[in-house]
Structures are given as structure tokens and as C-alpha cells.
Design a protein around this motif. Structure first.
Motif, mmCIF file in Angstrom:
data_model
loop_
_atom_site.group_PDB
_atom_site.id
_atom_site.type_symbol
_atom_site.label_atom_id
_atom_site.label_comp_id
_atom_site.label_asym_id
_atom_site.label_seq_id
_atom_site.Cartn_x
_atom_site.Cartn_y
_atom_site.Cartn_z
ATOM 1 N N PHE A 327 13.529 4.313 1.412
ATOM 2 C CA PHE A 327 13.078 5.681 1.156
ATOM 3 C C PHE A 327 13.868 6.757 1.902
ATOM 4 C CE2 PHE A 327 9.306 2.916 0.696
ATOM 5 C CZ PHE A 327 8.997 3.173 -0.634
ATOM 6 N N GLY A 328 14.738 6.359 2.823
ATOM 7 C CA GLY A 328 15.409 7.350 3.638
ATOM 8 C C GLY A 328 14.467 7.905 4.694
ATOM 9 N N PHE A 329 14.936 8.870 5.497
ATOM 10 C CA PHE A 329 14.125 9.387 6.591
ATOM 11 C C PHE A 329 12.902 10.144 6.094
ATOM 12 C CE2 PHE A 329 13.033 12.828 9.550
ATOM 13 C CZ PHE A 329 12.711 12.074 10.671
ATOM 14 N N PHE A 330 13.125 11.150 5.248
ATOM 15 C CA PHE A 330 12.017 11.977 4.807
ATOM 16 C C PHE A 330 11.060 11.192 3.906
ATOM 17 C CE2 PHE A 330 15.280 15.179 5.806
ATOM 18 C CZ PHE A 330 14.561 15.929 6.722
ATOM 19 N N GLY A 331 11.578 10.268 3.133
ATOM 20 C CA GLY A 331 10.709 9.418 2.321
ATOM 21 C C GLY A 331 9.839 8.523 3.180
ATOM 22 N N SER A 332 10.399 8.028 4.289
ATOM 23 C CA SER A 332 9.617 7.190 5.211
ATOM 24 C C SER A 332 8.532 8.003 5.900
ATOM 25 C CB SER A 332 10.537 6.554 6.252
ATOM 26 O OG SER A 332 11.491 5.710 5.639
ATOM 27 N N VAL A 333 8.868 9.262 6.254
ATOM 28 C CA VAL A 333 7.861 10.141 6.846
ATOM 29 C C VAL A 333 6.734 10.387 5.847
ATOM 30 C CG1 VAL A 333 7.411 12.486 7.675
ATOM 31 C CG2 VAL A 333 9.462 11.266 8.423
ATOM 32 N N ALA A 334 7.085 10.608 4.582
ATOM 33 C CA ALA A 334 6.071 10.814 3.546
ATOM 34 C C ALA A 334 5.211 9.567 3.366
ATOM 35 C CB ALA A 334 6.736 11.194 2.228
ATOM 36 N N LEU A 335 5.835 8.397 3.453
ATOM 37 C CA LEU A 335 5.087 7.144 3.284
ATOM 38 C C LEU A 335 4.077 6.954 4.404
ATOM 39 C CD1 LEU A 335 4.647 4.419 1.840
ATOM 40 C CD2 LEU A 335 6.467 3.465 3.297
ATOM 41 N N ILE A 336 4.498 7.106 5.668
ATOM 42 C CA ILE A 336 3.561 6.900 6.774
ATOM 43 C C ILE A 336 2.474 7.960 6.768
ATOM 44 C CG2 ILE A 336 4.934 8.204 8.459
ATOM 45 C CD1 ILE A 336 2.709 5.100 9.094
ATOM 46 N N SER A 337 2.814 9.173 6.322
ATOM 47 C CA SER A 337 1.802 10.234 6.247
ATOM 48 C C SER A 337 0.753 9.892 5.198
ATOM 49 C CB SER A 337 2.464 11.574 5.910
ATOM 50 O OG SER A 337 3.381 11.951 6.909
ATOM 51 N N PHE A 338 1.187 9.370 4.057
ATOM 52 C CA PHE A 338 0.239 8.989 3.001
ATOM 53 C C PHE A 338 -0.624 7.812 3.445
ATOM 54 C CE2 PHE A 338 -0.592 6.787 -1.169
ATOM 55 C CZ PHE A 338 -1.546 7.707 -1.597
ATOM 56 N N VAL A 339 -0.021 6.856 4.139
ATOM 57 C CA VAL A 339 -0.780 5.710 4.663
ATOM 58 C C VAL A 339 -1.839 6.192 5.651
ATOM 59 C CG1 VAL A 339 -0.620 3.645 6.114
ATOM 60 C CG2 VAL A 339 1.044 4.012 4.279
ATOM 61 N N ARG A 340 -1.467 7.101 6.538
ATOM 62 C CA ARG A 340 -2.434 7.659 7.490
ATOM 63 C C ARG A 340 -3.543 8.420 6.768
ATOM 64 N NH1 ARG A 340 -1.208 4.580 11.558
ATOM 65 N NH2 ARG A 340 0.439 5.270 12.997
ATOM 66 N N PHE A 341 -3.184 9.121 5.721
ATOM 67 C CA PHE A 341 -4.154 9.856 4.920
ATOM 68 C C PHE A 341 -5.210 8.900 4.346
ATOM 69 C CE2 PHE A 341 -5.373 11.067 0.576
ATOM 70 C CZ PHE A 341 -5.930 12.323 0.772
ATOM 71 N N LEU A 342 -4.767 7.780 3.787
ATOM 72 C CA LEU A 342 -5.698 6.795 3.220
ATOM 73 C C LEU A 342 -6.528 6.142 4.320
ATOM 74 C CD1 LEU A 342 -3.309 5.037 0.655
ATOM 75 C CD2 LEU A 342 -5.087 6.730 0.150
ATOM 76 N N GLU A 343 -5.882 5.754 5.402
ATOM 77 C CA GLU A 343 -6.589 5.097 6.510
ATOM 78 C C GLU A 343 -7.633 6.020 7.113
ATOM 79 O OE1 GLU A 343 -5.774 3.640 11.097
ATOM 80 O OE2 GLU A 343 -4.208 4.675 9.960
#
Length: 457
Positions: A327-343
Motif C-alpha cells: 500500500f505504500g506509506f500513506f496507504g499503510s497509514v490509511a489501513l491502520i487507521s481503518f483497523v483502529r476505527f473498526l476495533e
């Protein structure tokens, strides 16, 4: 009935009687509850454990669990909390010896503030039975398998991307698996934080740092100092940080009215924001990714907690090493943010359905059983509910015996219910659906109470 019945409760602490570090009496002195209860200030703190009086004023700053949790019992009997929180109370008592300044006078009851002595004794008998039956001993295989399924979920999430690529559907499935892994790791770090897995406290602390730090990117010390305040005084205003939310919204039946009495309308128009919609739409998704993350990093830097910071950074380093190629840097940031959102949704609903609809009040100096039962309720047992909530559907048993391994909650629950029935203490059990809907109802009630008081001030 017994304990300090001659004392009347007051919102203002009693004036201290001065004296030196030991009150000017020495280790062989005797005290009344009236004298002990005067030493309840930040700069002057005594407490009682097993009828022994200790001056913790200076030592509280070095308390491993943090200064606040022990200070919450200043001027009180802390026997039940002391036994509940420490894995080996007899070992800890060695550290209390230099703090000993005397004991209660023989004419004084063992309980303070008019607590029910029979109820306290019956609960102690229950705890003795729990210990003798081995219900405070963990099964290592249970927690090993539990850790294994967390690691498996993380491996499968990464494997999906390696095999099938980064389409929207695969990315969403990966996010769901990571959120599940994070939520379950949250329940596991909770076990280690409560010293309920290993026989030695040291191993619990080490593994707690690994799980909450490396698997979740958070801080063990931050969690300990915050969470044990909640357990010490659940749903008590100004003592339980989980309901310390006046800067955002009000909770319970009393706080909405009290806050209106103490403010001017023009000063706090922010409270006009509909509390129900605000909490439900903003609270759950932002607690972990925003509020907790800010608190965690601010605490680690302000306390110079470089060990916890290193563990936390190891999580983010591992995460970006795994997901940057996809995902690249910004894609990885978006992924962890979405995971935190769900959690965050998962965490908030599970933890609050057992507390938020329950009674919230100012300090009332209740006995351990009554205090915990007024602030907690259970959710019905099922295989799914146990897994989904990390066995915190047995919130009552967890609060009464915080060092008990979670796989034994269902064994002690019938004994706790019988004791509650004997003494007329309400023992509430709800369905999962009712637990969640009661959260919404309680928020709506708090909002209605505030609005009514605000409009009629």
C-alpha cells in the motif's frame, strides 16, 4: 453492622490534625476511625489494611500501580482492594512494614463508614473458597491457544494480500481480520495486565508489555495506571477515569443536573449538542484511534517511559514493514487507521454495555461487593459472547476477583449470585442485544436530564 457509624459523610474532607509523618504517635499507637478519616488529603494520606494503620503520604508516589489508585483509598479501609489487586498480598505486606504507624483501637469495628460486617465476612469466606478450589490459577494452554489464534489472524490477513492482491474486497477482508486480531489482543493484554495468567507478577508484566506494546502499539504503564483506577472505584465521579468526560459530555443521572447548577448557560453552550447522537456517532469510532492514541504517546513522552515507547514503536515498525510493499506509506497509514476505527467500535460497545447503564455517583465508601455490583452487570454466557467480549461478559466476577483467569469466571458466577441473593444485592444479567441498547437508553436519559435542567435553570 459496624464501622465508623459516628462519622457523617461530607463533600469536604475533614481537617487534618497535623503531626509528623506518623501522626506523632509511633508504630504502637492506636487510632479511631475518626482520626484515620481525617488523613485524606493529597499531602496527608493514611489508610487501613487488616486493622493496621499506614501512612502512605510519601510512599504513594512510588506505588507501582500509580499514585492515584492508592490515593483513592486515603482515609479509608483498603483491605478488600489490597487483597483483590495483589497476586501475593503476604509478599506485598513486607513493603508496608516501614509505613506502619499503629492500628485501630480494640473498641473500633473492622469496617469503616457503617459497612455491613456480615457481608464483608461472607465475601471474604467466598474468596477463601475460591483460592482453596484453585480458581485463581490459570491454565497455560488456554492462553497459549488464545495467543496463537491472534497471531494466526495476523498471518492470514497478510497472506491474503500476498496471494490475491490488494483489491477492495481483499483489502476490506484483510482489515476485518486485523481488527479482529487487534480486539482479541486487547482482551489478552487485559489478562496479563491483571496478573491473571502467570504465577509470577514479573512474567505477567513482561508479557503484558509484549502484547500491548508489540501486538497493539500501546503502553503497559499507561493502561495500568488508568485501568486500575477504574477497578478501584468504578463509576465514581472524579475517581474512575472512564467516566471523567465532563469536558465533552455528561453521564449518569446526577452529573447532568449537577453540571447545570455550577455553570452559566453562556459558558457551556457546547452541551446543547445532542448527547445521544454525539456519543453514538463520534465516541465509538474515535476513542482508540484519536483519544487513546493521543493520551498514550503524551504519557510516554511526559513520563520518559522509553521502554514502553520502544515496544510501541516495534509494533508500527513491524506493521509498516509488512504492509508498505502493498500500500505504500500513506496507504499503510490509511489501513491502520481503518483497523483502529473498526476495533474502537468493538472495544467501546463491549466495555460500556456493562458499565454505562449502571449507577454512577460520588464517593460513598461502600464495601467491595456492593460497590462493584452497583457499577457492573453481566451479559449472558455463550461461546460467541465469551469470545467476542474476551469473557468480559462476566464483568461482575472480573471486578470482584480481578486477578482471576477468565476461563474460571463461569465457575465462580453461581457462588457470587448466591451471595448476592443472600444479602439482597442486585445481580444483573442481560442479553447482548439488551446490553447494547441499554447504552443508548442511558445516553438518551442523561441528555434529556441535562437539557431539562439547562432549559429550566
Amino acid at each position: 453492622m459496624g464501622g465508623g457509624g459516628q462519622q457523617t459523610e461530607s463533600s469536604e474532607p475533614a481537617k487534618c490534625d497535623g503531626g509528623g509523618p506518623d501522626g506523632g504517635r509511633g508504630g504502637s499507637a492506636v487510632y479511631t476511625w475518626e482520626e484515620v478519616q481525617k488523613h485524606c488529603h493529597r499531602s496527608d494520606q493514611w489508610l487501613v489494611i487488616d486493622r493496621k494503620v499506614y501512612n502512605i503520604t510519601q510512599w504513594a508516589k512510588r506505588h507501582p500501580g500509580g499514585i492515584r489508585v492508592i490515593s483513592h483509598f486515603a482515609g479509608e479501609d483498603a483491605t478488600e482492594a489490597f487483597v483483590a489487586f495483589h497476586l501475593d498480598p503476604n509478599f506485598v505486606r513486607k513493603f508496608l512494614k516501614p509505613l506502619l504507624i499503629g492500628e485501630l483501637a480494640p473498641t473500633e469495628p473492622s469496617q469503616d463508614h457503617g459497612k455491613n460486617a456480615v457481608l464483608v465476612q461472607d465475601f471474604q469466606a467466598l474468596r477463601d473458597r475460591v483460592e482453596s478450589e484453585g480458581l485463581l490459577r490459570a491454565r497455560p494452554l488456554f492462553f497459549s491457544l488464545y495467543l496463537g489464534h491472534i497471531l494466526l489472524l495476523e498471518a492470514l490477513a497478510l497472506g491474503l494480500l500476498w496471494v490475491w492482491g490488494t483489491s477492495w474486497s481483499i483489502t476490506l477482508l484483510c482489515s476485518l481480520m486485523l481488527a479482529t486480531s487487534q480486539a482479541q489482543a486487547g482482551w489478552l493484554q487485559h489478562d496479563y495486565g491483571h496478573l491473571s495468567v502467570c504465577k509470577k507478577s514479573g512474567w505477567n508484566h513482561k508479557l503484558h508489555k509484549f502484547v500491548i506494546g508489540h501486538l497493539k502499539g500501546a503502553s503497559a504503564n499507561w493502561w495500568n495506571h488508568r485501568h486500575f483506577q477504574h477497578h478501584a472505584k468504578p463509576n465514581i465521579f472524579r475517581k474512575d477515569p472512564d467516566i471523567n468526560s465532563l469536558h465533552v459530555f455528561v453521564l449518569g443521572d446526577k452529573q447532568p443536573v449537577e453540571v447545570v447548577i455550577t455553570i452559566e448557560k453562556t459558558d457551556h453552550c457546547m452541551y446543547v449538542i445532542p448527547i445521544l447522537s454525539f456519543c453514538v456517532s463520534v465516541g465509538p469510532p474515535l476513542i482508540i484511534p484519536v483519544f487513546f492514541n493521543i493520551q498514550i504517546f503524551r504519557t510516554m513522552f511526559s513520563q520518559r517511559d522509553w521502554v514502553d515507547l520502544a515496544w510501541s514503536m516495534s509494533f508500527y515498525l513491524r506493521f509498516f514493514c509488512c504492509y508498505y510493499p502493498f500500500f505504500g506509506f500513506f496507504g499503510s497509514v490509511a489501513l491502520i487507521s481503518f483497523v483502529r476505527f473498526l476495533e474502537s467500535h468493538w472495544f467501546v460497545w463491549v466495555t460500556q454495555m456493562s458499565h454505562l447503564p449502571m449507577e454512577m455517583d460520588h464517593e460513598r465508601q461502600q464495601d467491595w461487593l456492593t460497590m462493584q455490583l452497583s457499577a457492573t452487570c453481566n451479559i449472558e454466557q455463550s461461546t460467541f459472547n465469551d469470545w467476542f467480549s474476551g469473557h468480559l461478559n462476566f464483568q461482575i466476577e472480573h471486578h470482584l476477583f480481578p486477578t482471576m483467569p477468565r476461563h474460571n469466571y463461569h465457575l465462580v458466577a453461581p457462588l457470587v449470585r448466591a451471595l448476592c441473593e443472600k444479602h439482597g444485592v442486585p445481580y444483573q444479567v442481560k442479553t447482548l442485544q439488551k446490553g447494547m441498547t441499554d447504552v443508548v437508553r442511558s445516553l438518551k436519559k442523561s441528555g434529556d436530564l441535562w437539557l431539562d435542567a439547562y432549559l429550566h435553570k
